[in-house]
Design a protein around this motif. Structure first.
Motif, PDB file in Angstrom:
ATOM      1  N   MET A   1     -75.029  21.755 -21.126  1.00  0.00           N
ATOM      2  CA  MET A   1     -74.981  22.609 -22.272  1.00  0.00           C
ATOM      3  C   MET A   1     -73.579  22.624 -22.885  1.00  0.00           C
ATOM      4  O   MET A   1     -73.445  22.608 -24.090  1.00  0.00           O
ATOM      5  CB  MET A   1     -75.443  24.007 -21.889  1.00  0.00           C
ATOM      6  N   LEU A   2     -72.567  22.635 -22.060  1.00  0.00           N
ATOM      7  CA  LEU A   2     -71.190  22.616 -22.555  1.00  0.00           C
ATOM      8  C   LEU A   2     -70.929  21.339 -23.347  1.00  0.00           C
ATOM      9  O   LEU A   2     -70.352  21.377 -24.436  1.00  0.00           O
ATOM     10  CB  LEU A   2     -70.217  22.725 -21.378  1.00  0.00           C
ATOM     11  N   LEU A   3     -71.395  20.220 -22.822  1.00  0.00           N
ATOM     12  CA  LEU A   3     -71.214  18.942 -23.514  1.00  0.00           C
ATOM     13  C   LEU A   3     -71.963  18.926 -24.839  1.00  0.00           C
ATOM     14  O   LEU A   3     -71.441  18.441 -25.849  1.00  0.00           O
ATOM     15  CB  LEU A   3     -71.672  17.790 -22.627  1.00  0.00           C
ATOM     16  N   THR A   4     -73.144  19.496 -24.875  1.00  0.00           N
ATOM     17  CA  THR A   4     -73.924  19.573 -26.115  1.00  0.00           C
ATOM     18  C   THR A   4     -73.191  20.399 -27.161  1.00  0.00           C
ATOM     19  O   THR A   4     -73.119  20.009 -28.333  1.00  0.00           O
ATOM     20  CB  THR A   4     -75.317  20.182 -25.836  1.00  0.00           C
ATOM     21  N   ALA A   5     -72.643  21.535 -26.767  1.00  0.00           N
ATOM     22  CA  ALA A   5     -71.886  22.383 -27.693  1.00  0.00           C
ATOM     23  C   ALA A   5     -70.664  21.643 -28.219  1.00  0.00           C
ATOM     24  O   ALA A   5     -70.347  21.697 -29.414  1.00  0.00           O
ATOM     25  CB  ALA A   5     -71.473  23.681 -27.005  1.00  0.00           C
ATOM     26  N   PRO A  17     -64.642  12.866 -30.592  1.00  0.00           N
ATOM     27  CA  PRO A  17     -64.561  13.428 -29.240  1.00  0.00           C
ATOM     28  C   PRO A  17     -63.448  12.788 -28.402  1.00  0.00           C
ATOM     29  O   PRO A  17     -62.944  13.404 -27.471  1.00  0.00           O
ATOM     30  CB  PRO A  17     -65.929  13.130 -28.636  1.00  0.00           C
ATOM     31  N   ASP A  18     -63.063  11.578 -28.747  1.00  0.00           N
ATOM     32  CA  ASP A  18     -62.037  10.867 -27.987  1.00  0.00           C
ATOM     33  C   ASP A  18     -60.622  11.117 -28.505  1.00  0.00           C
ATOM     34  O   ASP A  18     -59.661  10.594 -27.946  1.00  0.00           O
ATOM     35  CB  ASP A  18     -62.312   9.357 -28.020  1.00  0.00           C
ATOM     36  N   SER A  19     -60.504  11.907 -29.567  1.00  0.00           N
ATOM     37  CA  SER A  19     -59.192  12.148 -30.161  1.00  0.00           C
ATOM     38  C   SER A  19     -58.461  13.271 -29.432  1.00  0.00           C
ATOM     39  O   SER A  19     -59.019  13.967 -28.589  1.00  0.00           O
ATOM     40  CB  SER A  19     -59.348  12.524 -31.637  1.00  0.00           C
ATOM     41  N   GLY A  22     -60.183  16.461 -30.230  1.00  0.00           N
ATOM     42  CA  GLY A  22     -61.398  16.585 -29.425  1.00  0.00           C
ATOM     43  C   GLY A  22     -61.080  17.024 -28.007  1.00  0.00           C
ATOM     44  O   GLY A  22     -61.766  17.883 -27.440  1.00  0.00           O
ATOM     45  N   SER A  23     -60.026  16.466 -27.443  1.00  0.00           N
ATOM     46  CA  SER A  23     -59.612  16.839 -26.095  1.00  0.00           C
ATOM     47  C   SER A  23     -59.183  18.303 -26.043  1.00  0.00           C
ATOM     48  O   SER A  23     -59.549  19.034 -25.111  1.00  0.00           O
ATOM     49  CB  SER A  23     -58.463  15.936 -25.651  1.00  0.00           C
ATOM     50  N   ASP A  24     -58.426  18.735 -27.042  1.00  0.00           N
ATOM     51  CA  ASP A  24     -57.994  20.140 -27.097  1.00  0.00           C
ATOM     52  C   ASP A  24     -59.184  21.074 -27.226  1.00  0.00           C
ATOM     53  O   ASP A  24     -59.246  22.122 -26.564  1.00  0.00           O
ATOM     54  CB  ASP A  24     -57.033  20.364 -28.259  1.00  0.00           C
ATOM     55  N   LEU A  25     -60.134  20.707 -28.072  1.00  0.00           N
ATOM     56  CA  LEU A  25     -61.328  21.523 -28.259  1.00  0.00           C
ATOM     57  C   LEU A  25     -62.124  21.626 -26.966  1.00  0.00           C
ATOM     58  O   LEU A  25     -62.563  22.712 -26.578  1.00  0.00           O
ATOM     59  CB  LEU A  25     -62.201  20.949 -29.383  1.00  0.00           C
ATOM     60  N   LEU A  26     -62.287  20.515 -26.285  1.00  0.00           N
ATOM     61  CA  LEU A  26     -63.027  20.531 -25.026  1.00  0.00           C
ATOM     62  C   LEU A  26     -62.325  21.406 -23.987  1.00  0.00           C
ATOM     63  O   LEU A  26     -62.976  22.145 -23.255  1.00  0.00           O
ATOM     64  CB  LEU A  26     -63.205  19.112 -24.488  1.00  0.00           C
ATOM     65  N   THR A  27     -61.018  21.361 -23.938  1.00  0.00           N
ATOM     66  CA  THR A  27     -60.261  22.200 -23.001  1.00  0.00           C
ATOM     67  C   THR A  27     -60.521  23.676 -23.264  1.00  0.00           C
ATOM     68  O   THR A  27     -60.773  24.452 -22.330  1.00  0.00           O
ATOM     69  CB  THR A  27     -58.755  21.890 -23.105  1.00  0.00           C
ATOM     70  N   VAL A  28     -60.486  24.070 -24.522  1.00  0.00           N
ATOM     71  CA  VAL A  28     -60.729  25.475 -24.875  1.00  0.00           C
ATOM     72  C   VAL A  28     -62.166  25.873 -24.546  1.00  0.00           C
ATOM     73  O   VAL A  28     -62.414  26.948 -23.993  1.00  0.00           O
ATOM     74  CB  VAL A  28     -60.407  25.725 -26.368  1.00  0.00           C
ATOM     75  N   LEU A  29     -63.118  25.010 -24.878  1.00  0.00           N
ATOM     76  CA  LEU A  29     -64.521  25.321 -24.590  1.00  0.00           C
ATOM     77  C   LEU A  29     -64.770  25.413 -23.088  1.00  0.00           C
ATOM     78  O   LEU A  29     -65.515  26.289 -22.636  1.00  0.00           O
ATOM     79  CB  LEU A  29     -65.439  24.288 -25.229  1.00  0.00           C
ATOM     80  N   LEU A  30     -64.156  24.537 -22.328  1.00  0.00           N
ATOM     81  CA  LEU A  30     -64.315  24.575 -20.874  1.00  0.00           C
ATOM     82  C   LEU A  30     -63.761  25.881 -20.315  1.00  0.00           C
ATOM     83  O   LEU A  30     -64.382  26.526 -19.470  1.00  0.00           O
ATOM     84  CB  LEU A  30     -63.622  23.381 -20.230  1.00  0.00           C
ATOM     85  N   LEU A  43     -70.629  29.115 -27.696  1.00  0.00           N
ATOM     86  CA  LEU A  43     -69.587  28.092 -27.594  1.00  0.00           C
ATOM     87  C   LEU A  43     -69.363  27.389 -28.926  1.00  0.00           C
ATOM     88  O   LEU A  43     -68.215  27.180 -29.332  1.00  0.00           O
ATOM     89  CB  LEU A  43     -69.954  27.068 -26.505  1.00  0.00           C
ATOM     90  N   VAL A  44     -70.439  27.051 -29.612  1.00  0.00           N
ATOM     91  CA  VAL A  44     -70.293  26.424 -30.943  1.00  0.00           C
ATOM     92  C   VAL A  44     -69.634  27.403 -31.899  1.00  0.00           C
ATOM     93  O   VAL A  44     -68.753  27.025 -32.672  1.00  0.00           O
ATOM     94  CB  VAL A  44     -71.660  25.925 -31.478  1.00  0.00           C
ATOM     95  N   GLY A  45     -70.019  28.674 -31.862  1.00  0.00           N
ATOM     96  CA  GLY A  45     -69.396  29.682 -32.710  1.00  0.00           C
ATOM     97  C   GLY A  45     -67.906  29.801 -32.441  1.00  0.00           C
ATOM     98  O   GLY A  45     -67.108  29.897 -33.373  1.00  0.00           O
ATOM     99  N   LEU A  46     -67.526  29.775 -31.184  1.00  0.00           N
ATOM    100  CA  LEU A  46     -66.107  29.807 -30.817  1.00  0.00           C
ATOM    101  C   LEU A  46     -65.395  28.586 -31.399  1.00  0.00           C
ATOM    102  O   LEU A  46     -64.322  28.716 -31.988  1.00  0.00           O
ATOM    103  CB  LEU A  46     -65.947  29.834 -29.297  1.00  0.00           C
TER     104      LEU A  46
END
Length: 53
Positions: A1-5, A17-19, A22-30, A43-46
């Motif tokens: 679900m996290l990956l989907t968001a 996603p590879d930029s 994208g890395s910064d966004l994934l860190t925050v979402l995680l 998560l998408v709203g965030l």
């Protein structure tokens, strides 16, 4: 679900996603996921609020 968001947020705002962005966004979402934000919509709203678009 996290990956989907993450993928949805990237697609909505043309972020690779590879930029570095994208890395910064994934860190925050995680981090948010680990702290209890566990639904895709939340998560998408965030991500949308962070991106500011």
């Amino acid at each position: 679900m996290l990956l989907t968001a993450f993928q949805e947020a990237c697609a909505r705002h043309d972020i690779s996603p590879d930029s570095e962005d994208g890395s910064d966004l994934l860190t925050v979402l995680l981090y948010a996921f680990q702290k209890g934000t566990t639904t895709k919509d939340a998560l998408v709203g965030l991500a949308l609020n962070l991106i500011g678009k």
